[in-house]
Design a protein around this motif. Structure first.
Motif, mmCIF file in Angstrom:
data_model
loop_
_atom_site.group_PDB
_atom_site.id
_atom_site.type_symbol
_atom_site.label_atom_id
_atom_site.label_comp_id
_atom_site.label_asym_id
_atom_site.label_seq_id
_atom_site.Cartn_x
_atom_site.Cartn_y
_atom_site.Cartn_z
ATOM 1 N N LEU A 1 0.818 -1.214 0.000
ATOM 2 C CA LEU A 1 0.000 0.000 0.000
ATOM 3 C C LEU A 1 0.850 1.261 0.000
ATOM 4 C CD1 LEU A 1 -2.620 -1.053 2.717
ATOM 5 C CD2 LEU A 1 -2.664 -1.501 0.259
ATOM 6 N N THR A 2 0.475 2.195 -0.862
ATOM 7 C CA THR A 2 1.122 3.507 -0.850
ATOM 8 C C THR A 2 0.149 4.602 -0.430
ATOM 9 O OG1 THR A 2 0.710 3.808 -3.218
ATOM 10 C CG2 THR A 2 2.866 2.905 -2.573
ATOM 11 N N GLU A 3 -1.161 4.377 -0.625
ATOM 12 C CA GLU A 3 -2.156 5.359 -0.185
ATOM 13 C C GLU A 3 -3.526 4.698 -0.116
ATOM 14 O OE1 GLU A 3 -3.145 9.967 -1.107
ATOM 15 O OE2 GLU A 3 -3.270 8.639 -2.847
ATOM 16 N N VAL A 4 -4.289 5.071 0.906
ATOM 17 C CA VAL A 4 -5.671 4.637 1.060
ATOM 18 C C VAL A 4 -6.485 5.900 1.281
ATOM 19 C CG1 VAL A 4 -7.302 3.248 2.384
ATOM 20 C CG2 VAL A 4 -4.922 2.464 2.111
ATOM 21 N N VAL A 5 -7.575 6.070 0.502
ATOM 22 C CA VAL A 5 -8.365 7.301 0.548
ATOM 23 C C VAL A 5 -9.845 6.966 0.653
ATOM 24 C CG1 VAL A 5 -8.998 9.419 -0.688
ATOM 25 C CG2 VAL A 5 -6.674 8.517 -0.878
ATOM 26 N N ARG A 6 -10.539 7.734 1.480
ATOM 27 C CA ARG A 6 -12.001 7.674 1.550
ATOM 28 C C ARG A 6 -12.526 9.092 1.471
ATOM 29 N NH1 ARG A 6 -16.260 7.754 5.722
ATOM 30 N NH2 ARG A 6 -18.032 6.616 4.878
ATOM 31 N N VAL A 7 -13.451 9.316 0.547
ATOM 32 C CA VAL A 7 -14.087 10.619 0.378
ATOM 33 C C VAL A 7 -15.559 10.441 0.708
ATOM 34 C CG1 VAL A 7 -14.588 12.504 -1.221
ATOM 35 C CG2 VAL A 7 -12.438 11.249 -1.420
ATOM 36 N N ASP A 8 -16.081 11.334 1.543
ATOM 37 C CA ASP A 8 -17.467 11.254 1.979
ATOM 38 C C ASP A 8 -18.024 12.668 2.072
ATOM 39 O OD1 ASP A 8 -19.764 9.941 2.778
ATOM 40 O OD2 ASP A 8 -19.117 9.683 4.845
ATOM 41 N N VAL A 9 -19.330 12.764 2.115
ATOM 42 C CA VAL A 9 -19.992 14.052 2.287
ATOM 43 C C VAL A 9 -20.592 14.085 3.689
ATOM 44 C CG1 VAL A 9 -21.837 15.569 1.463
ATOM 45 C CG2 VAL A 9 -20.491 14.237 -0.172
ATOM 46 N N ALA A 10 -20.306 15.163 4.414
ATOM 47 C CA ALA A 10 -20.871 15.380 5.750
ATOM 48 C C ALA A 10 -21.481 16.780 5.749
ATOM 49 C CB ALA A 10 -19.797 15.253 6.816
ATOM 50 N N GLY A 11 -22.800 16.830 5.691
ATOM 51 C CA GLY A 11 -23.472 18.123 5.612
ATOM 52 C C GLY A 11 -23.127 18.796 4.296
ATOM 53 N N ASP A 12 -22.558 19.984 4.379
ATOM 54 C CA ASP A 12 -22.152 20.738 3.186
ATOM 55 C C ASP A 12 -20.669 20.596 2.887
ATOM 56 O OD1 ASP A 12 -24.728 21.643 2.831
ATOM 57 O OD2 ASP A 12 -24.392 23.524 3.904
ATOM 58 N N GLU A 13 -20.012 19.634 3.538
ATOM 59 C CA GLU A 13 -18.574 19.498 3.370
ATOM 60 C C GLU A 13 -18.191 18.153 2.757
ATOM 61 O OE1 GLU A 13 -16.303 22.027 6.706
ATOM 62 O OE2 GLU A 13 -17.174 20.143 7.419
ATOM 63 N N LEU A 14 -17.128 18.212 1.990
ATOM 64 C CA LEU A 14 -16.489 17.010 1.505
ATOM 65 C C LEU A 14 -15.419 16.651 2.526
ATOM 66 C CD1 LEU A 14 -16.787 15.388 -1.123
ATOM 67 C CD2 LEU A 14 -14.858 16.691 -2.031
ATOM 68 N N VAL A 15 -15.418 15.406 2.997
ATOM 69 C CA VAL A 15 -14.443 14.959 3.990
ATOM 70 C C VAL A 15 -13.528 13.948 3.310
ATOM 71 C CG1 VAL A 15 -14.089 13.869 6.232
ATOM 72 C CG2 VAL A 15 -16.119 15.302 5.845
ATOM 73 N N ILE A 16 -12.247 14.276 3.266
ATOM 74 C CA ILE A 16 -11.259 13.441 2.594
ATOM 75 C C ILE A 16 -10.302 12.899 3.651
ATOM 76 C CG2 ILE A 16 -9.462 13.364 0.817
ATOM 77 C CD1 ILE A 16 -10.971 16.163 -0.050
ATOM 78 N N ARG A 17 -10.345 11.587 3.847
ATOM 79 C CA ARG A 17 -9.421 10.934 4.783
ATOM 80 C C ARG A 17 -8.431 10.145 3.949
ATOM 81 N NH1 ARG A 17 -11.801 7.938 9.660
ATOM 82 N NH2 ARG A 17 -9.995 8.844 10.646
ATOM 83 N N SER A 18 -7.161 10.365 4.192
ATOM 84 C CA SER A 18 -6.145 9.637 3.437
ATOM 85 C C SER A 18 -5.052 9.162 4.387
ATOM 86 C CB SER A 18 -5.561 10.504 2.322
ATOM 87 O OG SER A 18 -4.895 11.619 2.853
ATOM 88 N N TRP A 19 -4.520 8.000 4.067
ATOM 89 C CA TRP A 19 -3.446 7.396 4.844
ATOM 90 C C TRP A 19 -2.318 7.015 3.901
ATOM 91 C CZ3 TRP A 19 -1.118 2.622 4.398
ATOM 92 C CH2 TRP A 19 -0.274 2.238 5.452
ATOM 93 N N THR A 20 -1.102 7.315 4.309
ATOM 94 C CA THR A 20 0.091 6.808 3.633
ATOM 95 C C THR A 20 0.999 6.237 4.718
ATOM 96 O OG1 THR A 20 1.406 8.841 3.770
ATOM 97 C CG2 THR A 20 -0.042 8.599 1.837
ATOM 98 N N PRO A 21 1.860 5.296 4.374
ATOM 99 C CA PRO A 21 2.768 4.740 5.385
ATOM 100 C C PRO A 21 3.668 5.805 6.010
ATOM 101 C CG PRO A 21 2.769 3.366 3.427
ATOM 102 C CD PRO A 21 1.986 4.597 3.096
ATOM 103 N N ALA A 22 4.091 6.776 5.233
ATOM 104 C CA ALA A 22 5.016 7.797 5.746
ATOM 105 C C ALA A 22 4.316 8.870 6.573
ATOM 106 C CB ALA A 22 5.761 8.458 4.584
ATOM 107 N N ARG A 23 3.122 9.279 6.169
ATOM 108 C CA ARG A 23 2.450 10.400 6.808
ATOM 109 C C ARG A 23 1.388 9.972 7.830
ATOM 110 N NH1 ARG A 23 -0.409 12.609 2.569
ATOM 111 N NH2 ARG A 23 -2.192 11.519 3.380
#
Length: 169
Positions: free
Chosen positions: A127-149
């Motif tokens: 794995l180099t990156e895992v991303v989930r994008v969701d909508v919460a109310g009027d906002e886009l919520v972007i959660r991302s994981w990388t091994p380094a960060r």
């Protein structure tokens, strides 16, 4: 097998990993992006398997996507968005590098565990990156994981303001 496998991601972010895994489990077929010999993208359907701390990608013998990964292991995997435009569990994708399993006993063991027909290509994901994008109310919520960060959450409104990084989880 590797320090950036599914098990390492699960250990680092168990709640996020479970959300991602559940999203992939919702539908059997997903979309895999690979790179063709000329560098252009190829997208194809694929089923995935989370087993033994690994994310497995299995393919028919001689398939173009398997040939792509043998030549250039980089991939992106997008979870099936579902039957309509609601996407109640968000949009999920995983990027990484595919490592082909060529050891006959290991291939045989996997085939027996999964009832996979021989012959086949089998890759596990680094794995180099895992991303989930969701909508919460009027906002886009972007959660991302990388091994380094590690895990990062950004919130973006439907305006000209830059995304805001969430500091608490």
């Amino acid at each position: 097998m590797t320090t950036n496998n599914w098990a390492a991601f699960e250990k680092a972010e168990p709640e996020f990993a479970e959300t991602v895994r559940a999203r992939f489990a919702r539908y059997p077929h997903h979309v895999l992006a690979t790179l063709r010999k000329d560098g252009s993208p190829r997208i194809t359907g694929l089923t995935v398997d989370f087993r033994g701390g690994e994310l497995w990608l299995g393919m028919m013998p001689g398939s173009m996507k398997a040939r792509d990964l043998q030549r250039d292991p980089r991939f992106a995997l997008h979870a099936n968005p579902g039957a309509d435009d609601t996407m109640p569990d968000g949009d999920v994708r995983i990027s990484g590098r595919a490592v082909e399993i060529v050891d006959p006993p290991e291939l045989h063991r996997y085939a027996e565990e999964t009832d996979s027909p021989h012959p086949f290509h089998l890759f596990h994901a680094v794995l180099t990156e895992v991303v989930r994008v969701d909508v919460a109310g009027d906002e886009l919520v972007i959660r991302s994981w990388t091994p380094a960060r590690g895990l990062r959450t950004l919130r973006r409104g439907n305006d000209d303001e830059p995304p805001r990084e969430e500091t608490v989880r």
